[in-house]
Design an enzyme around this catalytic site. Structure first.
Site, short mmCIF file in Angstrom:
data_model
loop_
_atom_site.label_atom_id
_atom_site.label_comp_id
_atom_site.label_asym_id
_atom_site.label_seq_id
_atom_site.Cartn_x
_atom_site.Cartn_y
_atom_site.Cartn_z
N TYR A 91 45.20 50.68 34.40
CA TYR A 91 43.84 50.15 34.44
C TYR A 91 43.71 49.19 35.61
CZ TYR A 91 39.44 47.97 33.06
OH TYR A 91 38.15 47.52 33.04
N LYS A 116 42.96 37.10 35.91
CA LYS A 116 43.36 36.48 34.64
C LYS A 116 44.00 35.10 34.81
CE LYS A 116 42.80 40.74 32.27
NZ LYS A 116 43.11 42.11 32.51
N ASP A 121 49.34 45.89 41.02
CA ASP A 121 48.24 45.24 40.33
C ASP A 121 48.85 44.32 39.28
OD1 ASP A 121 46.08 44.41 38.90
OD2 ASP A 121 45.25 46.41 38.53
C1 LIG Z 1 42.13 43.09 33.35
C2 LIG Z 1 42.66 43.95 34.44
C3 LIG Z 1 41.89 44.30 35.56
C4 LIG Z 1 40.42 43.98 35.64
O1 LIG Z 1 40.19 42.63 35.69
P1 LIG Z 1 38.70 42.09 35.34
O2 LIG Z 1 38.78 40.62 35.60
O3 LIG Z 1 38.47 42.46 33.92
O4 LIG Z 1 37.76 42.79 36.24
C5 LIG Z 1 42.50 44.98 36.58
N1 LIG Z 1 43.80 45.32 36.52
C6 LIG Z 1 44.57 45.01 35.47
C7 LIG Z 1 46.00 45.38 35.47
C8 LIG Z 1 44.02 44.33 34.38
O5 LIG Z 1 44.77 44.07 33.32
#
Ligand SMILES: *Cc1c(COP(=O)(O)O)cnc(C)c1O
Length: 465
Positions: free
Chosen positions: A143, A264, A235
């Site tokens: 994701y 985050k 990521d």
């Molecule tokens: C939460 C998440 C995102 C997206 O971040 P948002 O602040 O919700 O847009 C992207 N990559 C990873 C791995 C995530 O866990």
């Protein structure tokens, strides 16, 4: 436990918010989500006054829990009281950038944005602009936020948008492959090597049940991307400043990506994202380079202060010792409970991340059927499980569970996801334990959690599994 206030709020919400929520996954709780009034340490209290042990922790950002330590709270309040933002640079942006550059070896320069989605969107654009290539390789079930280039499903031969509103012609440039599958990566580089701008992956799949990489997988990605002149993008929106402490997951795995996306935790609970990496690549962002990137709120002073004070607090206190220690206790306790009560299930996670995946098969053919609860299968299962990874799956080939533990998103998808969400989640909630909304989202330990929270939670699992 009454939920009258939450029900009424959801009723109101349905009239004015699509699905009653502002982020799709929140509506996964049926028949309606509970509305949180406030947090306290490792707990949340809902609109009806019910108190839950909270292992969701905002879905990742809250390393310190709900009660922010005094210096963190003071830093945020000071910035908020000086006027929210200005549209010109501030010192605190430089402070946070210096902190990240000092602690994450692959990051020489960094650009702050406002969400993880924005970070991955900008990272993909940067990789394309830098290499002059179009395609990106992603992991199935990985994701990277709600963005056009990664909301893609299917496989490398037949990628399809996974959401309405995304042109097929966008999806063509995204090549999804299974995580932990070196052959699949070799194949896409054979077919498209000259047009692959980047491989984009979470170091640990954190949005699809927590899947740990097999030994050598990231080294392999590093080598093959280098060989073909493609970038490796980690990521680390979830794993950044959570796994591997202040060095992030890349330091844990000893692999140096070209670019890293953050989100985050780096914003201390406020909206944030960031793209870090080698200076020579990051300089391709405007204004030094020709890859456009901008944002009214980027580097927001209140967010920067929250992120900086959070990370400074983690550097000066035993935050990682605390959260990783409790994470270890949880995973060990869960491993014992699962071996005893549901031997086909797999405990996953590392550091302060944990999850039980409801896999359908385990060693010695142990299978989760109603008879298992008291049947012979159970004994057989627990015997053969003695040598398993004690505190979360490590993809260890000598582990008796190795062949059955999820290696990629497909394996997690084949788990008992409906049982998890409809039956198990609710049973945990009835015991005042708030777990993430479905089988796929990760759960997090915070500095606000206590040993008592862990013990109570293990008791609840014992009852619900
Ligand atoms: C939460 C998440 C995102 C997206 O971040 P948002 O602040 O919700 O847009 C992207 N990559 C990873 C791995 C995530 O866990």
């Amino acid at each position: 436990m009454t939920e009258d206030n939450s029900r009424e709020l959801y009723d109101r919400a349905l009239s004015v918010l699509p699905g009653g929520v502002n982020s799709a996954v929140r509506a996964a709780i049926e028949p309606y989500p509970f509305f949180v009034r406030k947090g306290e340490g490792g707990h949340v209290i809902d609109a009806d006054g019910n108190r839950y042990i909270d292992w969701v922790m905002g879905l990742g950002p809250l390393l310190l829990g709900h009660d922010l330590p005094e210096p963190v709270r003071a830093g945020i309040q000071r910035k908020a009281s000086e006027g929210p933002m200005y549209g010109t640079p501030t010192e605190v942006e430089v402070d946070l950038a210096e902190f990240v550059v000092r602690h994450v070896p692959s990051v020489e320069k960094i650009r702050f944005v406002n969400s993880g989605t924005e970070a991955t969107t900008s990272a993909v654009r940067l990789a394309r602009g830098y290499t002059g290539r179009n395609k990106i390789v992603v992991m199935q079930g990985g994701y990277h936020g709600a963005q056009e280039s990664t909301l893609v499903e299917g496989d490398a031969d037949d990628p399809k948008p996974s959401s309405a509103g995304i042109p097929e012609s966008f999806a063509e440039h995204t090549l999804p492959v299974p995580f932990n599958d070196e052959d699949a990566i070799r194949d896409v580089f054979e077919d498209h090597g000259d047009d692959i701008a980047a491989v984009l992956t979470e170091p640990i799949l954190g949005n699809y049940g927590i899947v740990y990489p097999e030994e050598g997988y990231h080294e392999f990605l590093r080598e093959i991307t280098e060989e073909h002149g493609s970038l490796l993008i980690f990521d680390e929106v979830i794993t950044g400043f959570r796994v591997g402490g202040l060095g992030c997951a890349q330091s844990e795995f000893g692999v140096t990506p070209d670019l890293t996306t953050f989100g985050k935790i780096i914003g201390g609970g406020f909206p944030v994202g960031a793209i870090g990496g080698r200076a020579e690549i990051i300089e391709h962002f405007a204004p030094t380079g020709d890859v456009f990137q901008a944002g009214t709120f980027s580097g927001h002073p209140v967010t920067m202060a929250a992120g900086l004070e959070t990370l400074k607090f983690a550097a000066e206190n035993d935050v990682y010792g605390h959260v990783n220690g409790l994470g270890d206790r949880l995973r060990r306790g869960l491993t014992d409970i699962v071996a005893d009560q549901a031997p086909s299930y797999t405990v996953t996670g590392t550091d302060s991340m944990f999850k039980v995946i409801f896999t359908r098969e385990g060693p010695s053919g142990v299978q989760r059927t109603p008879e298992d609860a008291s049947g012979d299968n159970r004994e057989q299962g627990s015997d053969s499980l003695e040598e398993q990874c004690p505190a979360g799956c490590r993809q260890d080939p000598t582990c008796p569970r190795y062949d059955y533990s999820p290696k990629n998103a497909g394996d997690v998808k084949n788990a008992e996801t409906e049982r998890w969400r409809r039956i198990f989640w609710r049973q945990m909630k009835e015991q005042d334990v708030f777990l993430s909304q479905n089988q796929f989202e990760c759960q997090f330990v915070s500095y606000g959690h206590t040993e008592e929270d862990v013990e109570e939670t293990l008791e609840a699992y014992k009852d619900a599994l």
